[in-house]
Design an enzyme around this catalytic site. Structure first.
Site, PDB file in Angstrom:
ATOM      1  N   TYR A  98      -6.060  -0.098   2.788  1.00  0.00           N
ATOM      2  CA  TYR A  98      -6.375   1.147   2.074  1.00  0.00           C
ATOM      3  C   TYR A  98      -6.871   0.878   0.672  1.00  0.00           C
ATOM      4  O   TYR A  98      -6.800  -0.252   0.174  1.00  0.00           O
ATOM      5  CB  TYR A  98      -5.152   2.068   2.048  1.00  0.00           C
ATOM      6  CG  TYR A  98      -4.087   1.675   1.046  1.00  0.00           C
ATOM      7  CD1 TYR A  98      -3.275   0.558   1.241  1.00  0.00           C
ATOM      8  CD2 TYR A  98      -3.915   2.408  -0.120  1.00  0.00           C
ATOM      9  CE1 TYR A  98      -2.318   0.205   0.301  1.00  0.00           C
ATOM     10  CE2 TYR A  98      -2.946   2.062  -1.066  1.00  0.00           C
ATOM     11  CZ  TYR A  98      -2.156   0.962  -0.846  1.00  0.00           C
ATOM     12  OH  TYR A  98      -1.212   0.604  -1.777  1.00  0.00           O
TER      13      TYR A  98
ATOM     14  N   ARG B 177     -13.166  -4.696  -2.619  1.00  0.00           N
ATOM     15  CA  ARG B 177     -11.804  -5.124  -2.252  1.00  0.00           C
ATOM     16  C   ARG B 177     -11.421  -4.598  -0.876  1.00  0.00           C
ATOM     17  O   ARG B 177     -10.747  -5.291  -0.102  1.00  0.00           O
ATOM     18  CB  ARG B 177     -10.797  -4.675  -3.314  1.00  0.00           C
ATOM     19  CG  ARG B 177      -9.400  -5.245  -3.072  1.00  0.00           C
ATOM     20  CD  ARG B 177      -8.447  -4.960  -4.206  1.00  0.00           C
ATOM     21  NE  ARG B 177      -8.160  -3.551  -4.363  1.00  0.00           N
ATOM     22  CZ  ARG B 177      -7.454  -3.022  -5.369  1.00  0.00           C
ATOM     23  NH1 ARG B 177      -6.976  -3.812  -6.326  1.00  0.00           N
ATOM     24  NH2 ARG B 177      -7.229  -1.733  -5.433  1.00  0.00           N
TER      25      ARG B 177
ATOM     26  N   HIS C 130       1.729  -5.915  20.210  1.00  0.00           N
ATOM     27  CA  HIS C 130       1.578  -6.549  18.895  1.00  0.00           C
ATOM     28  C   HIS C 130       0.212  -7.223  18.740  1.00  0.00           C
ATOM     29  O   HIS C 130      -0.449  -7.075  17.736  1.00  0.00           O
ATOM     30  CB  HIS C 130       2.686  -7.578  18.662  1.00  0.00           C
ATOM     31  CG  HIS C 130       4.004  -6.956  18.325  1.00  0.00           C
ATOM     32  ND1 HIS C 130       4.643  -6.061  19.145  1.00  0.00           N
ATOM     33  CD2 HIS C 130       4.800  -7.085  17.240  1.00  0.00           C
ATOM     34  CE1 HIS C 130       5.771  -5.671  18.578  1.00  0.00           C
ATOM     35  NE2 HIS C 130       5.895  -6.288  17.419  1.00  0.00           N
TER      36      HIS C 130
ATOM     37  N   LYS D 227      -4.541  -5.506   0.468  1.00  0.00           N
ATOM     38  CA  LYS D 227      -4.060  -4.133   0.216  1.00  0.00           C
ATOM     39  C   LYS D 227      -3.782  -3.474   1.562  1.00  0.00           C
ATOM     40  O   LYS D 227      -4.543  -2.628   2.044  1.00  0.00           O
ATOM     41  CB  LYS D 227      -5.078  -3.354  -0.623  1.00  0.00           C
ATOM     42  CG  LYS D 227      -4.450  -2.177  -1.367  1.00  0.00           C
ATOM     43  CD  LYS D 227      -5.299  -1.731  -2.536  1.00  0.00           C
ATOM     44  CE  LYS D 227      -4.832  -0.434  -3.158  1.00  0.00           C
ATOM     45  NZ  LYS D 227      -3.483  -0.432  -3.709  1.00  0.00           N
TER      46      LYS D 227
ATOM     47  N   GLU E  36       4.641  -8.908  -9.846  1.00  0.00           N
ATOM     48  CA  GLU E  36       3.939  -7.660 -10.173  1.00  0.00           C
ATOM     49  C   GLU E  36       4.883  -6.488  -9.959  1.00  0.00           C
ATOM     50  O   GLU E  36       6.006  -6.661  -9.482  1.00  0.00           O
ATOM     51  CB  GLU E  36       2.677  -7.504  -9.312  1.00  0.00           C
ATOM     52  CG  GLU E  36       2.968  -7.363  -7.823  1.00  0.00           C
ATOM     53  CD  GLU E  36       1.727  -7.100  -6.965  1.00  0.00           C
ATOM     54  OE1 GLU E  36       0.668  -6.735  -7.509  1.00  0.00           O
ATOM     55  OE2 GLU E  36       1.842  -7.245  -5.737  1.00  0.00           O
TER      56      GLU E  36
ATOM     57  N   LEU F  35      -1.406  -8.365  -5.815  1.00  0.00           N
ATOM     58  CA  LEU F  35      -2.688  -7.716  -5.570  1.00  0.00           C
ATOM     59  C   LEU F  35      -3.579  -7.938  -6.798  1.00  0.00           C
ATOM     60  O   LEU F  35      -3.130  -7.770  -7.931  1.00  0.00           O
ATOM     61  CB  LEU F  35      -2.499  -6.214  -5.341  1.00  0.00           C
ATOM     62  CG  LEU F  35      -3.804  -5.498  -4.988  1.00  0.00           C
ATOM     63  CD1 LEU F  35      -4.240  -5.825  -3.562  1.00  0.00           C
ATOM     64  CD2 LEU F  35      -3.679  -3.996  -5.170  1.00  0.00           C
TER      65      LEU F  35
HETATM   66  O1  PSZ Z   1      -1.211   6.524  -7.285  1.00  0.00           O
HETATM   67  C1  PSZ Z   1      -0.552   5.471  -7.324  1.00  0.00           C
HETATM   68  O2  PSZ Z   1       0.686   5.474  -7.448  1.00  0.00           O
HETATM   69  C2  PSZ Z   1      -1.241   4.168  -7.233  1.00  0.00           C
HETATM   70  S1  PSZ Z   1      -2.899   4.058  -7.284  1.00  0.00           S
HETATM   71  C3  PSZ Z   1      -2.892   2.376  -7.134  1.00  0.00           C
HETATM   72  C4  PSZ Z   1      -1.640   1.940  -7.044  1.00  0.00           C
HETATM   73  C5  PSZ Z   1      -0.688   2.956  -7.102  1.00  0.00           C
HETATM   74  N1  PSZ Z   1      -1.271   0.642  -6.920  1.00  0.00           N
HETATM   75  C6  PSZ Z   1      -2.156  -0.448  -6.929  1.00  0.00           C
HETATM   76  C7  PSZ Z   1      -1.465  -1.753  -7.083  1.00  0.00           C
HETATM   77  C8  PSZ Z   1      -0.462  -2.153  -6.155  1.00  0.00           C
HETATM   78  O3  PSZ Z   1      -0.121  -1.337  -5.145  1.00  0.00           O
HETATM   79  C9  PSZ Z   1       0.167  -3.402  -6.322  1.00  0.00           C
HETATM   80  C10 PSZ Z   1       1.218  -3.844  -5.379  1.00  0.00           C
HETATM   81  N2  PSZ Z   1      -0.202  -4.210  -7.328  1.00  0.00           N
HETATM   82  C11 PSZ Z   1      -1.138  -3.853  -8.221  1.00  0.00           C
HETATM   83  C12 PSZ Z   1      -1.773  -2.610  -8.138  1.00  0.00           C
HETATM   84  C13 PSZ Z   1      -2.826  -2.265  -9.146  1.00  0.00           C
HETATM   85  O4  PSZ Z   1      -4.096  -2.294  -8.552  1.00  0.00           O
HETATM   86  P1  PSZ Z   1      -5.295  -1.384  -9.071  1.00  0.00           P
HETATM   87  O5  PSZ Z   1      -5.424  -1.654 -10.527  1.00  0.00           O
HETATM   88  O6  PSZ Z   1      -6.458  -1.851  -8.305  1.00  0.00           O
HETATM   89  O7  PSZ Z   1      -4.919   0.035  -8.798  1.00  0.00           O
END
Ligand code: PSZ
Length: 290
Positions: free
Chosen positions: A32, A51, A101, A146, A178, A202
């Site tokens: 996603y 990405r 699976h 992702k 992270e 990520l």
């Molecule tokens: O709306 C929300 O709560 C969002 S929008 C994007 C995220 C959350 N998270 C992105 C993300 C992540 O899920 C993890 C595990 N690490 C880093 C990030 C940051 O990624 P970017 O900057 O591409 O959104």
């Protein structure tokens, strides 16, 4: 009326339904993206689409549309939904097939879904900063994908929420990785430090914008692993994500970061980030740095 994308078409959102044997529903077998929309324009759209392509490739799902087709579809969706400030959520699963699976051999078509949501900038938190907790990182070893499999992230975020915190900062042994849905940065003696983009995290689009902005200005930046101790002794700490932008962290496990207010380099990076938004998407009505 509100619209959504289902496979190649924009349809009535209430008519966008998927099969109960969709492998996204059964296994989380998919990927996603969340893309920010400011003033009706998609911010860092190409980076998110690139990405998305990379994530899907890494789990052997091929994009049934070109990046240009996908970009056109998303832009049309934002227009049709008259979205000004919000996000586009987009996901693609391997498709529907009898439960097994192993992937079905052939004849499975990926399911692509996208919809929009209104979402204001979190201006109050961006001003004051947020509280966090530290937590063991129990996720798998391909956090660079992702993927729709987010259980580890959800459990971490829930623990943070239960303690009235905005985010959980995760670590593997002594190394900070992270947040549950964000990248983590520390500032020490004027140097911005963040975990390198490897399989433990990520590769955030926001993280990369921030690094580029450091490199283009006089702010020193290092992508290297840093320890819990460095986190606890940092001059400034902040997190980054699509919706949280450059978010100051003022508390970790009830301990204040320095004097408990956002630091000067964090403020500078917030200002640079708002500049980049305005460059790509036009003037912001609600700025944090004036
Ligand atoms: O709306 C929300 O709560 C969002 S929008 C994007 C995220 C959350 N998270 C992105 C993300 C992540 O899920 C993890 C595990 N690490 C880093 C990030 C940051 O990624 P970017 O900057 O591409 O959104």
């Amino acid at each position: 009326m509100e619209f959504a994308i289902l496979n190649g078409s924009i349809i009535n959102r209430s008519e966008a339904k998927v099969d109960i044997e969709d492998r996204g529903y059964q296994f989380g077998d998919g990927v996603y993206e969340v893309i920010r929309v400011y003033n009706g324009k998609l911010f860092t759209e190409n980076e998110h689409l690139a990405r998305f392509g990379k994530s899907s490739e890494s789990i052997d799902i091929s994009l049934p549309y070109s990046v240009t087709e996908l970009a056109n579809l998303l832009e049309e969706l934002v227009l049709k939904n008259d979205l000004q400030m919000g996000i586009v959520y987009m996901q693609m699963t391997r498709g529907a097939a009898p439960r097994n699976h192993a992937y079905p051999a052939k004849g499975i078509t990926p399911t692509l879904v996208a919809y929009t949501k209104e979402f204001p900038r979190p201006v109050d938190s961006l001003q004051t900063g947020v509280k966090t907790i530290l937590l063991d990182d129990i996720r798998w070893l391909r956090c660079d994908i992702k993927s729709l499999n987010l259980l580890g992230n959800l459990l971490a975020k829930q623990k943070a929420a239960e303690q009235a915190c905005y985010e959980a900062i995760q670590h593997r042994s002594e190394t900070v990785t992270e947040g549950s849905s964000s990248n983590i940065f520390i500032v020490k003696n004027g140097v911005v430090i963040t975990h390198p983009s490897d399989p433990f995290i990520l590769k955030g689009i926001t993280k990369d914008v921030i690094i580029q902005q450091c490199l283009a200005s006089t702010i020193q930046v290092e992508e290297r692993p840093f320890s819990i101790e460095e986190l606890q002794q940092a001059d400034e700490v902040f997190l980054s994500s699509t919706t949280s932008e450059v978010m100051p962290i003022v508390e970790i496990d009830r301990n204040r970061v320095k004097n408990g207010t956002p630091g000067p380099i964090t403020r500078k990076l917030q200002a640079l980030f708002e500049k980049e938004i305005e460059k790509q998407c036009g003037a912001l009505p609600d700025k944090v740095i004036v």
